[in-house]
Structure formats: C-alpha cells, structure tokens
Design a protein around this motif. Sequence first.
Motif, short mmCIF file in Angstrom:
data_model
loop_
_atom_site.label_atom_id
_atom_site.label_comp_id
_atom_site.label_asym_id
_atom_site.label_seq_id
_atom_site.Cartn_x
_atom_site.Cartn_y
_atom_site.Cartn_z
N GLY A 74 -2.74 -55.53 -8.79
CA GLY A 74 -3.16 -56.47 -9.52
C GLY A 74 -3.10 -57.79 -8.78
N VAL A 75 -2.47 -58.03 -7.70
CA VAL A 75 -2.55 -59.05 -6.72
C VAL A 75 -3.83 -58.87 -6.00
CG1 VAL A 75 -1.63 -59.89 -4.75
CG2 VAL A 75 -0.28 -59.88 -6.65
N ILE A 76 -4.12 -57.57 -5.43
CA ILE A 76 -5.21 -57.47 -4.66
C ILE A 76 -6.44 -57.68 -5.35
CG2 ILE A 76 -6.27 -55.59 -3.36
CD1 ILE A 76 -3.90 -54.18 -2.75
N GLN A 77 -6.49 -57.43 -6.61
CA GLN A 77 -7.80 -57.37 -7.50
C GLN A 77 -7.79 -58.94 -7.66
OE1 GLN A 77 -8.69 -54.99 -10.90
NE2 GLN A 77 -8.20 -56.57 -11.83
N GLU A 78 -6.73 -59.81 -8.27
CA GLU A 78 -7.03 -60.97 -8.97
C GLU A 78 -7.08 -62.11 -7.58
OE1 GLU A 78 -4.14 -64.67 -10.85
OE2 GLU A 78 -3.31 -62.23 -10.68
N HIS A 79 -6.28 -61.95 -6.53
CA HIS A 79 -6.51 -62.88 -5.48
C HIS A 79 -7.62 -62.45 -4.44
CE1 HIS A 79 -3.04 -65.36 -6.50
NE2 HIS A 79 -2.56 -64.08 -7.08
N ARG A 80 -8.29 -61.30 -4.63
CA ARG A 80 -9.25 -60.76 -3.45
C ARG A 80 -8.71 -60.69 -2.24
NH1 ARG A 80 -12.45 -57.97 -5.87
NH2 ARG A 80 -14.03 -58.17 -4.35
N ALA A 81 -7.79 -60.06 -2.03
CA ALA A 81 -7.09 -59.67 -0.92
C ALA A 81 -7.78 -59.00 -0.03
CB ALA A 81 -5.80 -58.96 -1.17
N THR A 82 -7.74 -59.39 1.44
CA THR A 82 -8.39 -59.03 2.46
C THR A 82 -7.77 -58.12 3.30
OG1 THR A 82 -8.13 -61.00 3.62
CG2 THR A 82 -10.01 -60.73 2.18
N PHE A 83 -6.45 -58.51 3.66
CA PHE A 83 -5.75 -57.83 4.69
C PHE A 83 -4.44 -57.53 4.27
CE2 PHE A 83 -6.54 -57.98 9.44
CZ PHE A 83 -5.84 -57.16 9.92
N HIS B 144 -15.87 -49.07 4.85
CA HIS B 144 -15.68 -50.19 5.64
C HIS B 144 -14.58 -50.69 5.95
CE1 HIS B 144 -14.66 -51.52 1.61
NE2 HIS B 144 -14.47 -52.65 2.27
N VAL B 145 -13.36 -50.28 5.36
CA VAL B 145 -12.11 -50.94 5.69
C VAL B 145 -11.60 -50.19 7.01
CG1 VAL B 145 -9.68 -50.71 5.09
CG2 VAL B 145 -11.48 -50.73 3.19
N ARG B 146 -11.09 -51.21 7.92
CA ARG B 146 -10.58 -50.72 9.22
C ARG B 146 -9.07 -50.16 8.86
NH1 ARG B 146 -10.77 -49.48 13.21
NH2 ARG B 146 -10.27 -50.98 14.79
N VAL B 147 -8.76 -49.27 9.40
CA VAL B 147 -7.31 -48.64 9.14
C VAL B 147 -6.63 -48.77 10.47
CG1 VAL B 147 -5.83 -47.07 8.53
CG2 VAL B 147 -7.71 -47.28 7.19
N LEU B 148 -5.66 -49.51 10.62
CA LEU B 148 -5.07 -50.03 11.86
C LEU B 148 -3.56 -49.52 11.98
CD1 LEU B 148 -6.48 -53.68 12.18
CD2 LEU B 148 -7.40 -51.56 13.07
N GLN B 149 -3.11 -49.33 13.20
CA GLN B 149 -1.76 -49.24 13.23
C GLN B 149 -0.88 -50.12 14.27
OE1 GLN B 149 1.39 -45.39 13.30
NE2 GLN B 149 -0.79 -44.88 13.78
N GLY B 150 0.29 -50.28 14.13
CA GLY B 150 0.85 -51.34 15.16
C GLY B 150 2.39 -50.50 15.27
N ASP C 170 -7.32 -46.04 -8.63
CA ASP C 170 -8.69 -46.14 -9.17
C ASP C 170 -9.00 -47.15 -10.27
OD1 ASP C 170 -9.54 -44.28 -7.24
OD2 ASP C 170 -8.92 -42.57 -8.78
N SER C 171 -7.88 -47.61 -11.02
CA SER C 171 -8.04 -48.81 -12.03
C SER C 171 -8.22 -50.03 -11.73
CB SER C 171 -6.70 -48.41 -12.94
OG SER C 171 -6.56 -47.31 -13.58
N TYR C 172 -8.11 -50.36 -10.31
CA TYR C 172 -8.38 -51.68 -9.99
C TYR C 172 -9.32 -51.96 -8.72
CZ TYR C 172 -3.58 -52.29 -12.02
OH TYR C 172 -2.60 -52.71 -12.98
N ASP C 173 -9.91 -53.01 -8.96
CA ASP C 173 -10.94 -53.39 -7.98
C ASP C 173 -10.32 -53.85 -6.72
OD1 ASP C 173 -12.97 -54.40 -6.44
OD2 ASP C 173 -13.65 -55.98 -7.94
N VAL C 174 -10.49 -52.98 -5.74
CA VAL C 174 -9.97 -53.31 -4.22
C VAL C 174 -10.95 -53.46 -3.36
CG1 VAL C 174 -7.79 -52.00 -4.87
CG2 VAL C 174 -9.54 -50.82 -3.89
N THR C 175 -12.10 -53.75 -3.67
CA THR C 175 -13.22 -53.86 -2.74
C THR C 175 -13.10 -55.09 -1.93
OG1 THR C 175 -14.60 -55.06 -4.33
CG2 THR C 175 -14.91 -52.68 -4.41
N SER C 176 -12.29 -56.04 -1.91
CA SER C 176 -12.13 -57.15 -1.20
C SER C 176 -11.47 -56.75 0.01
CB SER C 176 -11.41 -58.32 -1.87
OG SER C 176 -10.05 -57.63 -2.34
N VAL C 177 -10.84 -55.78 0.24
CA VAL C 177 -9.81 -55.30 1.23
C VAL C 177 -10.98 -54.93 2.44
CG1 VAL C 177 -8.20 -53.67 2.22
CG2 VAL C 177 -7.95 -54.48 -0.11
N ARG C 178 -10.63 -55.57 3.71
CA ARG C 178 -11.30 -55.11 4.80
C ARG C 178 -10.40 -54.51 5.97
NH1 ARG C 178 -11.25 -58.65 9.28
NH2 ARG C 178 -9.70 -60.53 9.50
#
Length: 532
Positions: free
Chosen positions: A260-269, A319-325, A287-295
């Motif tokens: 919900g936070v990802i969707q509402e606040h258009r979270a990117t990272f 398009h999403v970069r999946v990184l690891q640290g 699948d019930s949420y809009d997560v298209t803002s995530v980069r």
Amino acid sequence: MAIRSPLPDVEIPPVSVYEYLFGTITDDDLERVAVVDGVSGEATTFRALRDRIDAVAGALAARGFGVGDVVALHAPNVPAYVTVFHGLLRAGVTVTTVNALSSAPEITKQLADSGARLLITVSALLPAGEAGARDAGLGDDQVVVLDGGPDTGVGHTSLADLLADPHPAPDVTFDPATHLAVLPYSSGTTGRPKGVMLTHTNLVANVAQSMAIGVGRDDVVPCVLPFFHIYGMTVLLNLALRTRARLVTLPRFDLAQYLGVIQEHRATFLFVAPPIALALAKHPLVDSYDVTSVRAVLSGAAPFGESLAGAVRARLGEHVRVLQGYGMTEMSPVSHCIPFDRADIPSGSVGLLVAGMEARIVDPATGAEIEQPADGVSGPGELLCRGPNVMVGYLGNPEATAETLEPDGFLHTGDIVTVDARGVFEVVDRLKELIKYKGYQVPPAELEALLLSHPGIADAAVIGLPDEEAGEIPKAFVVPVAGASLTEAEVIAFVAEHVAPYKKVRSVEFIDAVPKSASGKILRKDLRATAG
C-alpha cells in the motif's frame, strides 16, 4: 596481494555524521519532504527535521548528556526515531541501538555492557524496556518514552517533555575518526552479542561509499528494514538523508501495508532482505497493487540467488534493476554492492568492492592466499576486508577483537567467497555453516537458491545433520507454496537433477516458516535444535 575496488575513490570528509548529512544542505532542499509516517501520512520537511534534531540535541545537553555518554535507543521505525537518533549524535552522545524485539534480559545485558545512562523507548515496547532498564540499574527518571504522556497513561518523560523547555544545540568538539557514534550489537547467532564500536568517520565513509547504489534525490524509499540494524541505519536512513531522498517509515513488515505504501507514495527504491524479496516474487497479493513506480530493488543481509532475483524482476517488471549488496555490522556495514549503472553484473553476486575497500581471499584450511584470476573465477576462500568503514573493535572484548581484526587492519568476515577477473564477488556460504559430506564441502546457500527456483517452494533452508558414515548430510527445511502438493521424494529428486552427487539433499522436512532474524538471516541454530 590485496584486491582493490575498481570504483574510483570517494572523498571522506573529517566531519561528524550530523555535519556530513546536514552541513551542506541547500535552502531548496530544506523545503523538500524528508520523512513521511507510513501509518499516519504525516510529512516532515528537511527544515523541520533539522530543527527538531537540533532541539533534541539541546535538550539532552541541558540534561548533562554529551561526549563520553552512551544512550540506548529502543524503538521501531517511526519518524521520531530519525529525530532522536540524530539528535543524540548531534549532542556528541554514543548511541547503542537496541533490537525492538529484545527481551528484558537481553536489554539488561546490552545496557550494562554498553554503560548506557539512559534508555529511550516507545510505549508499545515499554514492558520489556522498563524491566530491562530496572535490572540494569537505571531509575524511572532514566527511561524516556517517546510517545508517553497523559494520553498513553505512561508516566515517564516523553519527547514532548524533553522539548518543552527549548535549548540551543550545543557546540560539541570531538575527533570524528576516534569518537564512537554508535554501538550496535552483533546478532549473536554465532556467539554472545558484542558491542561493535563504529566512529563518526566509519559511518560517514560508508554513506559516501554506498553512493554507488544509486539512490537519488527524487527517490522514495519505504523503510521497513529496522533502523536499529546497521543495514537500515546506514543504507536506508543515512544514505537517503544525504541524497535528499524521501523516507516513508513503517514500524513493522506487513505485506499489504508495505504494498500500500509503494502504491500510495509511488515508491521507487526498495531495500529488502530475502524474505521480503520472496514475498515480492511469489505472493499473490502483489498483483492487487500498483508497483509500477519501482525502479530498483536491493537485497542484503543474507544470500540472494540469481533465480530469486529473476523472479522479482519478472514480477515487478523487466525495467526494475535487481541489485545485491554485502556487508556486516563490523563494516558499517557495506563492503560490496552492485552499482546501479552496472547492468553487466549478475544479480546473484554481491558485486564489486565499494570505493576505498581492499579484500583478501584466504583458504580456510591452509591459510594460503587465493589470488584474483586473470580469467574466469577464483577458488573459494574466506573473505577479509580493509577500509575506512571497518570498526575500531568490540567494546571491552580485546580477545574477540584480536580474533576478528588482523594487525594490518583486515577484518575476518567468516564468509566464503569467490571473485572473478572483473572483481565481481559471490558469497558461497558461511565458513561455519559449510556442510562436510564425506570430506566434500557443501554450501547450504547454493542448495537454498536452487530450492527457491522450484515453483512449488515458497522458502527453504538447509543444514547439516550429523551422520556416522558421511560426517554430515544435507537436510532441507521446505515451506511449500500455498496449495502446492510436494513430497520428500520429489524435492530430493529435484535437487539431485541439478547438483553433483555429494551435494544431494538426503532428508526433507516440511515446515510453516523458516526461522529468521530481524535482518533476514536464517537461524540455523533453531533448525538444528528441532532437527531429527
């Protein structure tokens, strides 16, 4: 010969954490939103945040707290945590961060060991905090409850009480290279928790080194990984503040609330641990949420295989970069990362040494150094690291310090890694967790990554079971995907198809959940305690 980071060096200014984060902030950035309460939606600008930090520092200084004092901070991720944590550092106080899930006896031990003069907590955690403080010899006047007051029925000093009588922030002088900023305690999964001594320079250096991750001023970062853990403290909190990104705090992980936070606040990272990555990859709720803002999604704190990285990318978008640290508390914590602009580095690796870091790889059996190859991939060995982010040592524990830090400054990580000709590192496993099957070394992390690639497996962990003939045999604990029908024979056959015969899983137990620490590490000792 030491392996050096291929990334260009970064400047590490000789300043305090406060000065590094806020000393160069512009008027334009002061009007930007710094922190949002993910529960209430209340927003705080950088100007308001800086003013509140200064006010907390002034209030603490007026009560006699400053350089040489230790204060314990025991709270979940709420906006007040940001204010108080940095207010303490601004006043020259050393902060020992306490796990929000700690029991009263654990709090007592940490307060006593660190020499804390004050405990700052929240009303929801007060029962354990109050009992722990009392048993450590702290009085009621040495416990502050951030959200306390008449409305909560809590009689301790509250944050509002602290700030009721305004005082200017103090002029504090100390050497950032030697003055301790924080005293987080190691997880204790391999022994007694130890206070990790990290200076202001350690923390400043690691934020500067972590810039390669690619967080920018326009990013929105949901903060569910705890600030009390060094990963949350450096890579979410301090890095986001330095880059002027927006933090959205969440006090605990609830998948629906997080989405919900990802969707509402258009979270990117998104900064996650593998359990959250698993949920993003496999839970139907996504699948019930809009997560298209995530980069971008960056995972740390525990191994993260290429198959899981691919599953996250497939779910969230190619398009999403999946990184690891990679890192550890003793390194503030980041020593390796996949830079955002390096799409050529496999997501299943931990990437490159961060700027200013050096590494050695040592054969744990012979002590011989393993060189970085001119071609291909090196053999496995224990990783040792040296850099400006490496701890001073363990508080009051010279023996443990000597066991971990070499005289030349290289830190033993206890992790087995390989490195390729480009300087890309991959974590094979923990030195103490390798399974010895008939003399062969079997890395649990490799088998876990394979098991997670099975569409019917939601989570998995592997341990070694004592065996009279083989020494140890690999046993898998498997959490099936909801509705999946799996048998032990099917799991054993699946693994056998993909690995050498000595790596085969010999036993399978189906469980409801894999026990993990707050940072996402598998608690293998808990599995061993119940294994038959």
